[in-house]
Design a protein around this motif. Sequence first.
Motif, short mmCIF file in Angstrom:
data_model
loop_
_atom_site.label_atom_id
_atom_site.label_comp_id
_atom_site.label_asym_id
_atom_site.label_seq_id
_atom_site.Cartn_x
_atom_site.Cartn_y
_atom_site.Cartn_z
N LEU A 1 0.85 -1.12 0.15
CA LEU A 1 0.04 -0.12 0.13
C LEU A 1 0.97 1.15 -0.07
CD1 LEU A 1 -3.05 -0.65 2.28
CD2 LEU A 1 -3.05 -0.39 -0.01
N ALA A 2 1.94 1.08 0.68
CA ALA A 2 2.99 2.38 0.91
C ALA A 2 3.29 3.07 -0.45
CB ALA A 2 4.13 2.02 1.83
N GLU A 3 3.61 2.09 -1.49
CA GLU A 3 3.90 2.41 -2.82
C GLU A 3 2.79 2.53 -3.84
OE1 GLU A 3 6.71 3.48 -3.13
OE2 GLU A 3 7.61 3.21 -1.07
N ARG B 1 -3.47 3.49 -3.13
CA ARG B 1 -3.28 3.54 -1.55
C ARG B 1 -4.54 4.72 -0.83
NH1 ARG B 1 1.68 6.10 0.75
NH2 ARG B 1 0.29 7.34 2.24
N ASP B 2 -4.90 5.81 -1.54
CA ASP B 2 -5.89 6.57 -1.09
C ASP B 2 -7.30 6.24 -1.19
OD1 ASP B 2 -3.82 8.32 -0.19
OD2 ASP B 2 -3.65 9.40 -1.75
N ASP B 3 -7.37 5.16 -2.09
CA ASP B 3 -8.93 4.61 -2.29
C ASP B 3 -9.13 3.64 -1.17
OD1 ASP B 3 -8.98 5.89 -4.53
OD2 ASP B 3 -8.17 4.48 -5.82
N VAL B 4 -8.08 3.24 -0.30
CA VAL B 4 -8.28 2.05 0.34
C VAL B 4 -8.55 2.41 1.94
CG1 VAL B 4 -6.93 0.08 1.68
CG2 VAL B 4 -6.69 0.80 -0.83
N GLN B 5 -9.88 1.63 2.34
CA GLN B 5 -9.99 1.78 3.89
C GLN B 5 -9.70 0.27 4.22
OE1 GLN B 5 -14.11 2.54 4.86
NE2 GLN B 5 -13.55 2.67 7.25
N ALA C 1 2.87 -2.40 13.14
CA ALA C 1 1.98 -2.31 12.18
C ALA C 1 1.51 -0.80 12.29
CB ALA C 1 1.05 -3.36 12.26
N ALA C 2 1.11 -0.34 13.34
CA ALA C 2 0.59 0.92 13.59
C ALA C 2 1.70 2.02 13.25
CB ALA C 2 -0.02 1.20 15.02
N GLU C 3 2.84 1.65 13.81
CA GLU C 3 4.17 2.77 13.07
C GLU C 3 4.34 2.53 11.88
OE1 GLU C 3 7.77 4.23 12.37
OE2 GLU C 3 7.37 2.19 12.14
N THR C 4 4.17 1.52 11.37
CA THR C 4 4.33 1.63 9.61
C THR C 4 3.18 2.43 9.02
OG1 THR C 4 5.49 -0.70 9.81
CG2 THR C 4 4.40 0.32 7.73
N VAL C 5 2.00 2.20 9.53
CA VAL C 5 0.91 2.81 9.03
C VAL C 5 1.24 4.60 9.18
CG1 VAL C 5 -1.44 3.64 9.45
CG2 VAL C 5 -0.92 1.17 9.33
N ASN C 6 1.50 4.96 10.29
CA ASN C 6 1.77 6.31 10.44
C ASN C 6 3.16 6.95 9.76
OD1 ASN C 6 -0.11 6.32 12.73
ND2 ASN C 6 1.37 5.97 14.38
N ARG C 7 4.24 6.05 9.75
CA ARG C 7 5.28 6.34 8.93
C ARG C 7 4.90 6.79 7.46
NH1 ARG C 7 8.00 2.48 10.00
NH2 ARG C 7 8.22 1.24 8.05
N ARG D 1 2.02 7.60 6.34
CA ARG D 1 0.67 8.35 6.26
C ARG D 1 -0.30 7.52 5.48
NH1 ARG D 1 5.21 11.78 5.63
NH2 ARG D 1 5.11 13.35 7.13
N LEU D 2 -0.68 6.07 5.89
CA LEU D 2 -1.87 5.52 5.45
C LEU D 2 -2.99 5.73 6.16
CD1 LEU D 2 0.13 2.16 4.88
CD2 LEU D 2 -0.62 3.86 3.12
#
Length: 219
Positions: A58-60, A64-68, A82-88, A90-91
């Motif tokens: 998703l990061a690349e 990505r911006d269409d996804v919930q 996982a949460a840190e990856t999401v924040n890093r 900006r997902l």
Amino acid sequence: MVDWHSWHEDYDRPDSALAHRLRAVQTLIKQALDDAPAGPLRIVSLCAGQGRDLLEVLAEHPRRDDVQARLVELDPRNAAVAAETVNRHRLTGVEVVTGDASLIDHYADLVPADIVVACGIFGNITDEDIERAIGFLPQLTKTGGTVLWTRGRTVPDRVPLILNWFDDRGFDLVWVSPPDVSYGVGAHRFTAHPEPLVPGEQIFTFVGSDVIRAADRAR
């Protein structure tokens, strides 16, 4: 007993079977995103671990911006990674839940989903429970949606059974890894109509790969 946090260290060894499995799953997730129709996309990931399979794609990815998405993981250390990856990355559409991924209520407001990631489960539950878990997937997957799964090909190889169980529930095979590799990875597309989600159900009972291997040796 498996330490599911340190278990992820094999992902960082490029030649490990786990790293090869991860790349196969990521390729299938990317393909599912590429093939998905335009518009909002919903994804659920069960027993998500550190979320490397989904989050690194998703990061690349341009969608990505269409996804919930919602990742559910019981181990708080893995959920924190996982949460840190999401924040890093900006997902902003991705949520990480620390909880029991077998409880169907976690997914109630996000299903039927376009992509269901059910990796790391089938090798840790009994044969009867694999069939039961696949039986719940029509409650989680939209028509045309993709389910991704993994199961090691240790003897006796359960992958042929898994393929049959998916077929019985209205799923068409997209891809499965060949039998001459140690890991099993598969993707199926749901061609039937979604079933209503039944609140309060438990999708599977996680007993652990060590218990499964011990039972196989005792056969």
